[in-house]
Scaffold this motif. Structure first.
Motif, PDB file in Angstrom:
ATOM      1  N   THR A 217       0.831  -1.203   0.000  1.00  0.00           N
ATOM      2  CA  THR A 217       0.000   0.000   0.000  1.00  0.00           C
ATOM      3  C   THR A 217       0.864   1.250   0.000  1.00  0.00           C
ATOM      4  O   THR A 217       1.817   1.356   0.774  1.00  0.00           O
ATOM      5  N   VAL A 218       0.521   2.193  -0.862  1.00  0.00           N
ATOM      6  CA  VAL A 218       1.264   3.453  -0.981  1.00  0.00           C
ATOM      7  C   VAL A 218       0.302   4.618  -0.777  1.00  0.00           C
ATOM      8  O   VAL A 218      -0.716   4.716  -1.476  1.00  0.00           O
ATOM      9  N   ASN A 219       0.608   5.479   0.182  1.00  0.00           N
ATOM     10  CA  ASN A 219      -0.169   6.706   0.375  1.00  0.00           C
ATOM     11  C   ASN A 219       0.376   7.771  -0.567  1.00  0.00           C
ATOM     12  O   ASN A 219       1.359   8.452  -0.269  1.00  0.00           O
ATOM     13  N   CYS A 220      -0.270   7.919  -1.715  1.00  0.00           N
ATOM     14  CA  CYS A 220       0.251   8.803  -2.762  1.00  0.00           C
ATOM     15  C   CYS A 220       0.275  10.266  -2.336  1.00  0.00           C
ATOM     16  O   CYS A 220       1.120  11.041  -2.795  1.00  0.00           O
ATOM     17  N   ALA A 221      -0.648  10.653  -1.472  1.00  0.00           N
ATOM     18  CA  ALA A 221      -0.726  12.053  -1.048  1.00  0.00           C
ATOM     19  C   ALA A 221       0.501  12.469  -0.242  1.00  0.00           C
ATOM     20  O   ALA A 221       0.825  13.656  -0.164  1.00  0.00           O
ATOM     21  N   ALA A 222       1.181  11.488   0.363  1.00  0.00           N
ATOM     22  CA  ALA A 222       2.313  11.803   1.243  1.00  0.00           C
ATOM     23  C   ALA A 222       3.655  11.797   0.521  1.00  0.00           C
ATOM     24  O   ALA A 222       4.686  12.069   1.135  1.00  0.00           O
ATOM     25  N   ILE A 223       3.659  11.466  -0.764  1.00  0.00           N
ATOM     26  CA  ILE A 223       4.932  11.367  -1.499  1.00  0.00           C
ATOM     27  C   ILE A 223       5.269  12.704  -2.146  1.00  0.00           C
ATOM     28  O   ILE A 223       4.555  13.187  -3.017  1.00  0.00           O
ATOM     29  N   MET A 267      -1.893  12.859  -5.711  1.00  0.00           N
ATOM     30  CA  MET A 267      -0.471  12.712  -6.019  1.00  0.00           C
ATOM     31  C   MET A 267       0.061  13.944  -6.750  1.00  0.00           C
ATOM     32  O   MET A 267      -0.596  14.487  -7.640  1.00  0.00           O
ATOM     33  N   ASN A 268       1.248  14.372  -6.341  1.00  0.00           N
ATOM     34  CA  ASN A 268       1.916  15.503  -6.979  1.00  0.00           C
ATOM     35  C   ASN A 268       2.072  15.238  -8.477  1.00  0.00           C
ATOM     36  O   ASN A 268       2.389  14.135  -8.895  1.00  0.00           O
ATOM     37  N   ARG A 269       1.848  16.271  -9.291  1.00  0.00           N
ATOM     38  CA  ARG A 269       1.880  16.084 -10.744  1.00  0.00           C
ATOM     39  C   ARG A 269       3.250  15.633 -11.239  1.00  0.00           C
ATOM     40  O   ARG A 269       3.350  14.839 -12.180  1.00  0.00           O
ATOM     41  N   GLU A 270       4.314  16.101 -10.626  1.00  0.00           N
ATOM     42  CA  GLU A 270       5.657  15.669 -11.017  1.00  0.00           C
ATOM     43  C   GLU A 270       5.854  14.184 -10.734  1.00  0.00           C
ATOM     44  O   GLU A 270       6.450  13.452 -11.538  1.00  0.00           O
TER      45      GLU A 270
END
Length: 477
Positions: A217-223, A267-270
Protein backbone atom coordinates in the motif's frame (compact mmCIF):
# COMPACT_ATOMS: atom_id res chain seq x y z
CA UNK A 1 -11.22 -15.69 15.84
CA UNK A 2 -11.36 -14.49 12.20
CA UNK A 3 -13.19 -17.67 11.14
CA UNK A 4 -15.72 -17.30 13.99
CA UNK A 5 -16.33 -13.66 13.08
CA UNK A 6 -17.01 -14.61 9.45
CA UNK A 7 -19.49 -17.31 10.52
CA UNK A 8 -21.18 -14.69 12.70
CA UNK A 9 -21.49 -12.31 9.75
CA UNK A 10 -23.00 -15.06 7.58
CA UNK A 11 -25.47 -15.97 10.35
CA UNK A 12 -26.54 -12.33 10.82
CA UNK A 13 -27.01 -11.83 7.08
CA UNK A 14 -29.14 -14.97 6.69
CA UNK A 15 -31.36 -14.11 9.66
CA UNK A 16 -31.76 -10.55 8.38
CA UNK A 17 -32.65 -11.79 4.90
CA UNK A 18 -35.37 -14.17 6.15
CA UNK A 19 -36.85 -11.52 8.45
CA UNK A 20 -37.06 -8.81 5.82
CA UNK A 21 -37.75 -10.58 2.50
CA UNK A 22 -41.45 -10.63 1.52
CA UNK A 23 -42.64 -12.58 -1.50
CA UNK A 24 -45.53 -11.28 -3.61
CA UNK A 25 -47.26 -14.22 -5.29
CA UNK A 26 -48.09 -13.03 -8.80
CA UNK A 27 -49.77 -15.48 -11.15
CA UNK A 28 -50.16 -15.18 -14.91
CA UNK A 29 -53.37 -16.92 -15.98
CA UNK A 30 -53.32 -17.86 -19.68
CA UNK A 31 -55.54 -19.82 -22.02
CA UNK A 32 -57.08 -19.89 -25.49
CA UNK A 33 -60.47 -18.52 -24.51
CA UNK A 34 -61.83 -15.94 -22.03
CA UNK A 35 -63.77 -18.74 -20.39
CA UNK A 36 -60.42 -20.43 -19.63
CA UNK A 37 -59.34 -17.50 -17.46
CA UNK A 38 -62.70 -17.46 -15.71
CA UNK A 39 -62.18 -21.11 -14.77
CA UNK A 40 -58.64 -20.41 -13.58
CA UNK A 41 -59.77 -17.46 -11.48
CA UNK A 42 -62.33 -19.64 -9.72
CA UNK A 43 -59.66 -22.24 -8.96
CA UNK A 44 -56.94 -19.87 -7.73
CA UNK A 45 -59.06 -17.46 -5.71
CA UNK A 46 -56.62 -17.73 -2.80
CA UNK A 47 -55.70 -15.00 -0.35
CA UNK A 48 -52.29 -13.47 -1.03
CA UNK A 49 -52.30 -14.15 -4.78
CA UNK A 50 -52.32 -11.44 -7.45
CA UNK A 51 -53.69 -12.75 -10.78
CA UNK A 52 -53.03 -11.23 -14.21
CA UNK A 53 -55.16 -12.72 -17.01
CA UNK A 54 -54.12 -13.16 -20.64
CA UNK A 55 -56.76 -15.31 -22.30
CA UNK A 56 -58.37 -15.37 -25.73
CA UNK A 57 -56.30 -12.52 -27.11
CA UNK A 58 -56.89 -10.33 -24.02
CA UNK A 59 -53.47 -8.64 -24.20
CA UNK A 60 -50.06 -10.27 -24.53
CA UNK A 61 -47.99 -11.91 -21.83
CA UNK A 62 -45.09 -9.51 -21.05
CA UNK A 63 -41.92 -11.03 -22.49
CA UNK A 64 -38.99 -11.55 -20.16
CA UNK A 65 -40.92 -10.85 -16.94
CA UNK A 66 -40.13 -13.28 -14.16
CA UNK A 67 -43.46 -13.63 -12.37
CA UNK A 68 -44.06 -16.13 -9.58
CA UNK A 69 -46.07 -18.59 -11.67
CA UNK A 70 -47.63 -19.12 -15.09
CA UNK A 71 -50.89 -21.10 -15.14
CA UNK A 72 -51.99 -22.32 -18.56
CA UNK A 73 -55.51 -23.72 -18.95
CA UNK A 74 -55.53 -26.47 -21.59
CA UNK A 75 -59.18 -26.86 -22.63
CA UNK A 76 -58.63 -29.58 -25.23
CA UNK A 77 -55.90 -31.58 -26.98
CA UNK A 78 -56.88 -30.61 -30.51
CA UNK A 79 -54.30 -30.23 -33.26
CA UNK A 80 -51.64 -27.63 -32.54
CA UNK A 81 -51.94 -27.66 -28.74
CA UNK A 82 -48.25 -28.51 -28.29
CA UNK A 83 -47.13 -25.55 -30.39
CA UNK A 84 -49.43 -23.19 -28.49
CA UNK A 85 -48.09 -24.44 -25.16
CA UNK A 86 -44.46 -23.99 -26.22
CA UNK A 87 -45.09 -20.49 -27.57
CA UNK A 88 -46.63 -19.42 -24.24
CA UNK A 89 -43.75 -20.91 -22.26
CA UNK A 90 -41.11 -19.27 -24.49
CA UNK A 91 -42.59 -15.80 -23.87
CA UNK A 92 -41.96 -16.02 -20.14
CA UNK A 93 -39.23 -18.66 -20.08
CA UNK A 94 -37.93 -17.77 -16.58
CA UNK A 95 -41.36 -18.24 -14.97
CA UNK A 96 -42.36 -21.69 -13.63
CA UNK A 97 -45.42 -23.04 -15.51
CA UNK A 98 -48.26 -25.28 -14.37
CA UNK A 99 -50.66 -26.73 -16.93
CA UNK A 100 -54.25 -27.40 -15.85
CA UNK A 101 -55.90 -29.68 -18.39
CA UNK A 102 -59.54 -30.65 -18.87
CA UNK A 103 -58.26 -33.92 -20.31
CA UNK A 104 -56.51 -36.35 -17.98
CA UNK A 105 -53.89 -37.59 -20.43
CA UNK A 106 -50.67 -39.32 -19.41
CA UNK A 107 -49.19 -38.56 -22.84
CA UNK A 108 -49.94 -34.85 -22.41
CA UNK A 109 -48.53 -34.92 -18.88
CA UNK A 110 -45.26 -36.44 -20.10
CA UNK A 111 -44.93 -33.89 -22.91
CA UNK A 112 -45.69 -30.95 -20.61
CA UNK A 113 -43.21 -32.01 -17.92
CA UNK A 114 -40.47 -32.74 -20.48
CA UNK A 115 -40.88 -29.23 -21.86
CA UNK A 116 -40.26 -27.42 -18.60
CA UNK A 117 -43.55 -27.34 -16.71
CA UNK A 118 -43.34 -27.90 -12.95
CA UNK A 119 -46.70 -29.71 -12.77
CA UNK A 120 -49.58 -31.10 -14.85
CA UNK A 121 -52.91 -30.98 -13.02
CA UNK A 122 -56.21 -32.54 -14.12
CA UNK A 123 -58.96 -29.88 -13.90
CA UNK A 124 -61.42 -32.52 -12.69
CA UNK A 125 -59.67 -32.77 -9.30
CA UNK A 126 -61.26 -31.02 -6.30
CA UNK A 127 -60.42 -27.32 -6.13
CA UNK A 128 -58.77 -27.72 -2.72
CA UNK A 129 -56.33 -30.26 -4.12
CA UNK A 130 -55.50 -28.04 -7.11
CA UNK A 131 -54.93 -25.06 -4.81
CA UNK A 132 -52.70 -27.18 -2.58
CA UNK A 133 -50.53 -28.23 -5.53
CA UNK A 134 -50.23 -24.62 -6.70
CA UNK A 135 -49.13 -23.60 -3.19
CA UNK A 136 -46.51 -26.37 -3.21
CA UNK A 137 -45.10 -24.92 -6.44
CA UNK A 138 -44.85 -21.50 -4.81
CA UNK A 139 -43.06 -22.96 -1.81
CA UNK A 140 -40.58 -24.79 -4.04
CA UNK A 141 -39.86 -21.66 -6.08
CA UNK A 142 -39.44 -19.49 -2.99
CA UNK A 143 -37.22 -22.06 -1.29
CA UNK A 144 -35.02 -22.46 -4.37
CA UNK A 145 -34.78 -18.67 -4.72
CA UNK A 146 -33.90 -18.21 -1.03
CA UNK A 147 -31.28 -20.98 -1.11
CA UNK A 148 -29.69 -19.41 -4.20
CA UNK A 149 -29.59 -16.00 -2.51
CA UNK A 150 -28.11 -17.45 0.68
CA UNK A 151 -25.46 -19.33 -1.32
CA UNK A 152 -24.63 -16.05 -3.08
CA UNK A 153 -24.35 -14.24 0.26
CA UNK A 154 -22.12 -16.95 1.74
CA UNK A 155 -20.01 -16.92 -1.43
CA UNK A 156 -19.53 -13.15 -1.23
CA UNK A 157 -18.87 -13.23 2.52
CA UNK A 158 -16.08 -15.74 1.98
CA UNK A 159 -14.50 -13.65 -0.78
CA UNK A 160 -15.01 -10.17 0.63
CA UNK A 161 -13.77 -10.64 4.17
CA UNK A 162 -14.64 -7.76 6.50
CA UNK A 163 -17.12 -6.18 4.05
CA UNK A 164 -20.61 -6.46 5.51
CA UNK A 165 -23.90 -6.00 3.67
CA UNK A 166 -26.63 -7.56 1.59
CA UNK A 167 -28.04 -4.54 -0.28
CA UNK A 168 -28.47 -4.68 -4.04
CA UNK A 169 -26.03 -1.75 -4.39
CA UNK A 170 -23.31 -3.69 -2.57
CA UNK A 171 -24.06 -6.95 -4.40
CA UNK A 172 -23.62 -5.14 -7.71
CA UNK A 173 -20.18 -4.02 -6.54
CA UNK A 174 -19.35 -7.58 -5.41
CA UNK A 175 -20.29 -8.92 -8.83
CA UNK A 176 -18.16 -6.34 -10.64
CA UNK A 177 -15.16 -6.75 -8.34
CA UNK A 178 -15.31 -10.53 -8.75
CA UNK A 179 -14.85 -10.00 -12.48
CA UNK A 180 -11.80 -7.85 -11.78
CA UNK A 181 -10.30 -10.64 -9.69
CA UNK A 182 -10.27 -12.97 -12.67
CA UNK A 183 -8.57 -10.55 -15.06
CA UNK A 184 -5.14 -9.04 -14.54
CA UNK A 185 -6.20 -5.47 -15.40
CA UNK A 186 -5.51 -2.19 -13.63
CA UNK A 187 -8.41 -1.37 -11.32
CA UNK A 188 -9.44 2.15 -10.29
CA UNK A 189 -11.63 2.19 -7.17
CA UNK A 190 -13.74 5.31 -6.81
CA UNK A 191 -15.69 6.30 -3.74
CA UNK A 192 -16.08 8.74 -0.91
CA UNK A 193 -13.80 8.65 2.10
CA UNK A 194 -14.69 5.80 4.45
CA UNK A 195 -16.45 3.55 1.92
CA UNK A 196 -13.85 0.76 2.23
CA UNK A 197 -11.66 1.26 -0.82
CA UNK A 198 -8.64 -0.46 0.72
CA UNK A 199 -10.75 -3.45 1.82
CA UNK A 200 -11.90 -3.93 -1.77
CA UNK A 201 -8.36 -3.47 -3.07
CA UNK A 202 -7.15 -6.24 -0.73
CA UNK A 203 -10.07 -8.44 -1.76
CA UNK A 204 -9.14 -8.02 -5.44
CA UNK A 205 -5.55 -9.02 -4.67
CA UNK A 206 -6.47 -11.98 -2.47
CA UNK A 207 -9.05 -13.24 -4.95
CA UNK A 208 -6.64 -13.11 -7.89
CA UNK A 209 -3.84 -15.32 -9.11
CA UNK A 210 -1.42 -12.95 -7.35
CA UNK A 211 -2.71 -13.74 -3.87
CA UNK A 212 0.53 -15.55 -3.01
CA UNK A 213 2.54 -12.42 -3.76
CA UNK A 214 2.93 -9.18 -1.78
CA UNK A 215 0.29 -6.48 -1.41
CA UNK A 216 1.97 -3.11 -0.98
CA UNK A 217 0.00 0.00 0.00
CA UNK A 218 1.26 3.45 -0.98
CA UNK A 219 -0.17 6.71 0.38
CA UNK A 220 0.25 8.80 -2.76
CA UNK A 221 -0.73 12.05 -1.05
CA UNK A 222 2.31 11.80 1.24
CA UNK A 223 4.93 11.37 -1.50
CA UNK A 224 6.83 14.57 -2.27
CA UNK A 225 8.88 14.99 -5.48
CA UNK A 226 12.23 15.11 -3.65
CA UNK A 227 11.59 11.72 -1.99
CA UNK A 228 9.55 10.08 -4.76
CA UNK A 229 12.35 8.29 -6.61
CA UNK A 230 13.81 6.79 -3.46
CA UNK A 231 10.42 5.74 -2.04
CA UNK A 232 8.94 4.43 -5.29
CA UNK A 233 11.99 2.97 -7.01
CA UNK A 234 14.48 2.46 -4.16
CA UNK A 235 18.19 3.23 -3.94
CA UNK A 236 21.49 1.46 -3.50
CA UNK A 237 23.92 2.08 -0.67
CA UNK A 238 25.93 5.28 -1.14
CA UNK A 239 23.77 6.62 -3.97
CA UNK A 240 23.30 9.90 -2.07
CA UNK A 241 24.36 11.48 1.21
CA UNK A 242 22.86 9.57 4.08
CA UNK A 243 22.06 6.39 2.09
CA UNK A 244 23.90 4.05 4.43
CA UNK A 245 22.01 0.96 3.26
CA UNK A 246 20.15 -0.36 0.27
CA UNK A 247 16.40 0.35 0.08
CA UNK A 248 13.85 -1.45 -2.11
CA UNK A 249 11.22 0.89 -3.50
CA UNK A 250 7.49 0.28 -3.28
CA UNK A 251 7.27 -1.05 -6.85
CA UNK A 252 10.10 -3.54 -6.25
CA UNK A 253 8.50 -4.64 -2.98
CA UNK A 254 5.26 -5.37 -4.85
CA UNK A 255 6.94 -7.41 -7.62
CA UNK A 256 5.00 -10.61 -8.19
CA UNK A 257 1.96 -9.19 -6.43
CA UNK A 258 -0.13 -6.00 -6.35
CA UNK A 259 0.62 -2.38 -5.56
CA UNK A 260 -2.22 -0.26 -4.15
CA UNK A 261 -1.87 3.43 -5.00
CA UNK A 262 -4.19 5.00 -2.44
CA UNK A 263 -5.32 8.62 -2.76
CA UNK A 264 -3.95 8.70 -6.30
CA UNK A 265 -5.95 11.88 -7.01
CA UNK A 266 -3.79 13.77 -4.50
CA UNK A 267 -0.47 12.71 -6.02
CA UNK A 268 1.92 15.50 -6.98
CA UNK A 269 1.88 16.08 -10.74
CA UNK A 270 5.66 15.67 -11.02
CA UNK A 271 5.40 12.31 -9.25
CA UNK A 272 2.57 11.33 -11.62
CA UNK A 273 5.06 11.48 -14.49
CA UNK A 274 7.41 9.10 -12.67
CA UNK A 275 4.59 6.62 -12.03
CA UNK A 276 3.40 6.82 -15.65
CA UNK A 277 6.87 5.87 -16.89
CA UNK A 278 6.85 2.76 -14.69
CA UNK A 279 3.37 1.75 -15.85
CA UNK A 280 4.40 2.08 -19.48
CA UNK A 281 7.79 0.36 -19.26
CA UNK A 282 7.11 -2.04 -16.37
CA UNK A 283 10.70 -1.43 -15.28
CA UNK A 284 12.37 0.51 -12.47
CA UNK A 285 15.94 1.56 -11.84
CA UNK A 286 16.80 2.28 -8.19
CA UNK A 287 18.83 5.43 -7.55
CA UNK A 288 22.50 4.66 -8.09
CA UNK A 289 21.84 1.27 -9.70
CA UNK A 290 23.27 0.26 -13.09
CA UNK A 291 20.62 -2.33 -13.94
CA UNK A 292 16.88 -1.97 -14.39
CA UNK A 293 14.48 -4.35 -12.63
CA UNK A 294 11.62 -5.81 -14.67
CA UNK A 295 8.28 -5.64 -12.87
CA UNK A 296 5.44 -8.14 -12.82
CA UNK A 297 2.83 -6.30 -10.82
CA UNK A 298 -0.84 -5.41 -10.81
CA UNK A 299 -1.89 -1.80 -10.32
CA UNK A 300 -4.86 -1.08 -8.07
CA UNK A 301 -5.52 2.59 -7.33
CA UNK A 302 -8.17 4.48 -5.39
CA UNK A 303 -9.38 8.02 -4.91
CA UNK A 304 -12.30 9.98 -3.51
CA UNK A 305 -11.84 12.60 -6.21
CA UNK A 306 -13.18 12.86 -9.77
CA UNK A 307 -10.07 11.95 -11.77
CA UNK A 308 -11.71 12.55 -15.13
CA UNK A 309 -12.61 16.10 -14.12
CA UNK A 310 -9.13 16.67 -12.68
CA UNK A 311 -7.63 15.47 -15.96
CA UNK A 312 -9.88 17.78 -17.99
CA UNK A 313 -8.87 20.71 -15.77
CA UNK A 314 -5.19 19.88 -16.21
CA UNK A 315 -4.68 18.92 -12.56
CA UNK A 316 -4.07 15.23 -13.30
CA UNK A 317 -2.17 13.68 -16.18
CA UNK A 318 -4.67 12.46 -18.74
CA UNK A 319 -2.34 9.73 -20.01
CA UNK A 320 -1.90 8.39 -16.47
CA UNK A 321 -5.66 8.50 -15.89
CA UNK A 322 -6.29 6.25 -18.88
CA UNK A 323 -3.58 3.83 -17.68
CA UNK A 324 -5.27 3.53 -14.30
CA UNK A 325 -8.87 3.46 -15.52
CA UNK A 326 -8.81 0.09 -17.32
CA UNK A 327 -11.46 -1.34 -14.98
CA UNK A 328 -13.23 1.27 -12.79
CA UNK A 329 -15.23 0.23 -9.72
CA UNK A 330 -17.45 2.76 -7.95
CA UNK A 331 -18.32 2.12 -4.30
CA UNK A 332 -21.69 3.43 -3.09
CA UNK A 333 -21.77 5.74 -0.06
CA UNK A 334 -23.45 4.37 3.05
CA UNK A 335 -26.51 6.62 2.59
CA UNK A 336 -27.23 4.76 -0.67
CA UNK A 337 -27.32 1.37 1.07
CA UNK A 338 -29.16 2.19 4.28
CA UNK A 339 -30.58 -1.32 4.54
CA UNK A 340 -27.04 -2.47 5.42
CA UNK A 341 -26.78 -0.12 8.41
CA UNK A 342 -28.59 -2.32 11.02
CA UNK A 343 -26.55 -5.35 10.03
CA UNK A 344 -23.27 -3.43 10.17
CA UNK A 345 -24.10 -1.59 13.40
CA UNK A 346 -25.04 -4.84 15.18
CA UNK A 347 -21.88 -6.55 13.94
CA UNK A 348 -19.60 -3.70 15.03
CA UNK A 349 -21.30 -3.54 18.43
CA UNK A 350 -20.74 -7.26 19.03
CA UNK A 351 -17.13 -6.89 17.89
CA UNK A 352 -16.37 -4.00 20.27
CA UNK A 353 -18.16 -5.62 23.22
CA UNK A 354 -15.90 -8.64 22.78
CA UNK A 355 -12.75 -6.54 22.35
CA UNK A 356 -13.37 -4.36 25.42
CA UNK A 357 -14.76 -7.32 27.40
CA UNK A 358 -18.08 -5.53 27.91
CA UNK A 359 -21.41 -7.19 28.63
CA UNK A 360 -23.25 -7.82 25.32
CA UNK A 361 -25.27 -4.82 24.13
CA UNK A 362 -27.84 -4.10 21.47
CA UNK A 363 -29.42 -1.07 19.82
CA UNK A 364 -33.00 -0.14 20.69
CA UNK A 365 -35.57 0.79 18.04
CA UNK A 366 -35.07 4.53 18.51
CA UNK A 367 -31.28 4.42 18.29
CA UNK A 368 -31.40 2.16 15.23
CA UNK A 369 -33.73 4.62 13.51
CA UNK A 370 -31.25 7.38 14.32
CA UNK A 371 -28.49 5.40 12.65
CA UNK A 372 -30.62 4.63 9.60
CA UNK A 373 -31.72 8.26 9.11
CA UNK A 374 -28.33 9.92 9.60
CA UNK A 375 -26.57 11.12 6.42
CA UNK A 376 -23.15 9.47 7.18
CA UNK A 377 -20.74 11.89 5.49
CA UNK A 378 -17.89 9.73 6.85
CA UNK A 379 -19.56 6.52 5.62
CA UNK A 380 -18.62 3.14 7.12
CA UNK A 381 -15.60 4.52 8.95
CA UNK A 382 -17.81 7.04 10.75
CA UNK A 383 -20.42 4.39 11.59
CA UNK A 384 -17.75 2.15 13.08
CA UNK A 385 -16.31 4.98 15.18
CA UNK A 386 -19.72 5.99 16.54
CA UNK A 387 -20.60 2.39 17.42
CA UNK A 388 -17.23 2.02 19.16
CA UNK A 389 -17.89 5.17 21.18
CA UNK A 390 -21.36 3.96 22.21
CA UNK A 391 -19.96 0.57 23.23
CA UNK A 392 -17.38 2.22 25.49
CA UNK A 393 -19.54 5.00 26.94
CA UNK A 394 -22.95 3.34 27.38
CA UNK A 395 -23.84 2.08 30.87
CA UNK A 396 -26.93 0.18 29.67
CA UNK A 397 -27.14 -3.09 27.74
CA UNK A 398 -29.73 -1.53 25.41
CA UNK A 399 -28.63 1.65 23.67
CA UNK A 400 -31.81 3.71 23.36
CA UNK A 401 -30.39 6.99 22.05
CA UNK A 402 -27.24 8.04 20.23
CA UNK A 403 -25.47 11.38 20.25
CA UNK A 404 -24.69 11.99 16.58
CA UNK A 405 -22.50 14.81 15.20
CA UNK A 406 -24.31 18.09 14.60
CA UNK A 407 -24.59 17.53 10.88
CA UNK A 408 -27.90 17.72 9.08
CA UNK A 409 -29.26 14.20 9.15
CA UNK A 410 -31.84 14.76 6.42
CA UNK A 411 -31.38 12.57 3.37
CA UNK A 412 -32.87 15.16 1.01
CA UNK A 413 -29.58 16.98 0.36
CA UNK A 414 -27.31 14.08 1.26
CA UNK A 415 -28.47 11.98 -1.68
CA UNK A 416 -27.18 14.65 -4.08
CA UNK A 417 -23.84 14.95 -2.30
CA UNK A 418 -20.75 14.20 -4.39
CA UNK A 419 -17.52 12.71 -3.01
CA UNK A 420 -15.95 16.18 -3.00
CA UNK A 421 -18.89 18.03 -1.46
CA UNK A 422 -18.21 19.77 1.82
CA UNK A 423 -19.99 18.67 4.99
CA UNK A 424 -22.00 21.52 6.50
CA UNK A 425 -21.11 21.77 10.18
CA UNK A 426 -22.50 24.39 12.51
CA UNK A 427 -19.85 26.89 13.55
CA UNK A 428 -19.12 26.51 17.27
CA UNK A 429 -19.39 29.47 19.59
CA UNK A 430 -15.85 28.88 20.85
CA UNK A 431 -12.81 27.57 19.01
CA UNK A 432 -10.75 25.05 20.99
CA UNK A 433 -7.06 24.82 20.02
CA UNK A 434 -6.29 21.46 18.39
CA UNK A 435 -3.49 20.65 20.84
CA UNK A 436 -5.84 21.16 23.79
CA UNK A 437 -8.63 19.21 22.10
CA UNK A 438 -6.24 16.32 21.44
CA UNK A 439 -5.09 16.31 25.07
CA UNK A 440 -8.70 16.30 26.32
CA UNK A 441 -9.68 13.36 24.08
CA UNK A 442 -6.59 11.30 24.95
CA UNK A 443 -7.16 11.83 28.69
CA UNK A 444 -10.84 10.97 28.28
CA UNK A 445 -10.07 7.72 26.41
CA UNK A 446 -7.37 6.78 28.95
CA UNK A 447 -9.86 7.30 31.77
CA UNK A 448 -12.64 5.34 30.05
CA UNK A 449 -10.38 2.31 29.46
CA UNK A 450 -9.20 2.34 33.07
CA UNK A 451 -5.64 3.22 32.08
CA UNK A 452 -5.29 0.35 29.60
CA UNK A 453 -2.76 1.64 27.07
CA UNK A 454 -3.51 -0.98 24.39
CA UNK A 455 -7.25 -0.28 24.44
CA UNK A 456 -6.67 3.49 24.55
CA UNK A 457 -4.38 3.33 21.52
CA UNK A 458 -6.89 1.16 19.63
CA UNK A 459 -9.78 3.49 20.53
CA UNK A 460 -7.89 6.58 19.32
CA UNK A 461 -6.26 4.95 16.31
CA UNK A 462 -2.75 5.65 17.60
CA UNK A 463 0.34 3.49 17.87
CA UNK A 464 1.44 2.60 21.41
CA UNK A 465 4.66 4.57 20.95
CA UNK A 466 2.76 7.73 19.99
CA UNK A 467 0.32 7.28 22.87
CA UNK A 468 3.12 6.85 25.42
CA UNK A 469 4.86 9.95 24.08
CA UNK A 470 1.66 11.98 24.41
CA UNK A 471 0.86 10.68 27.91
CA UNK A 472 4.39 11.47 29.04
CA UNK A 473 4.11 15.03 27.75
CA UNK A 474 0.87 15.42 29.73
CA UNK A 475 2.61 14.25 32.90
CA UNK A 476 0.47 11.13 33.12
CA UNK A 477 3.38 8.65 33.09
Amino acid sequence: MIYTARIGIIHDIIISEFQQQVYMKTIIAAGDNLSDCAKLNNIINIEGHSVISFCGGNGEIPAGKNHSLLLYYLSDLSEGWKEKLNSVKNISIATPMIVISETDSSEAAVFVMKNGAVDFIFAGLPDDEIKSRIEESFDKKNLISRVEEIHELIHYTEIFKGIIGRSSALRNVFSRVEKAMKRDVSVLILGESGTGKELFARAIHEGSGRSGGPFVTVNCAAITPDLAESLLFGHVKGSFTGSVSQHRGYFSQANGGSIFLDEIGDMNREVQGMVLRVLEDRKVRPLGALQEETLNIRIISATNRNLRKLAEEGNFREDLYYRLDEFPVTLPPLRERREDIPLMADHFLKEFCMFYEIEPMKFGENSMEQLKNYSWPGNVRELKNIVRREAVESIDTVIESISLPDIKASTENAEHKTPTAEVQIKEPAEIIPLALLEEMEIKKAFRITGGNADQTAFLLGLSRATLYRKLKSYGML
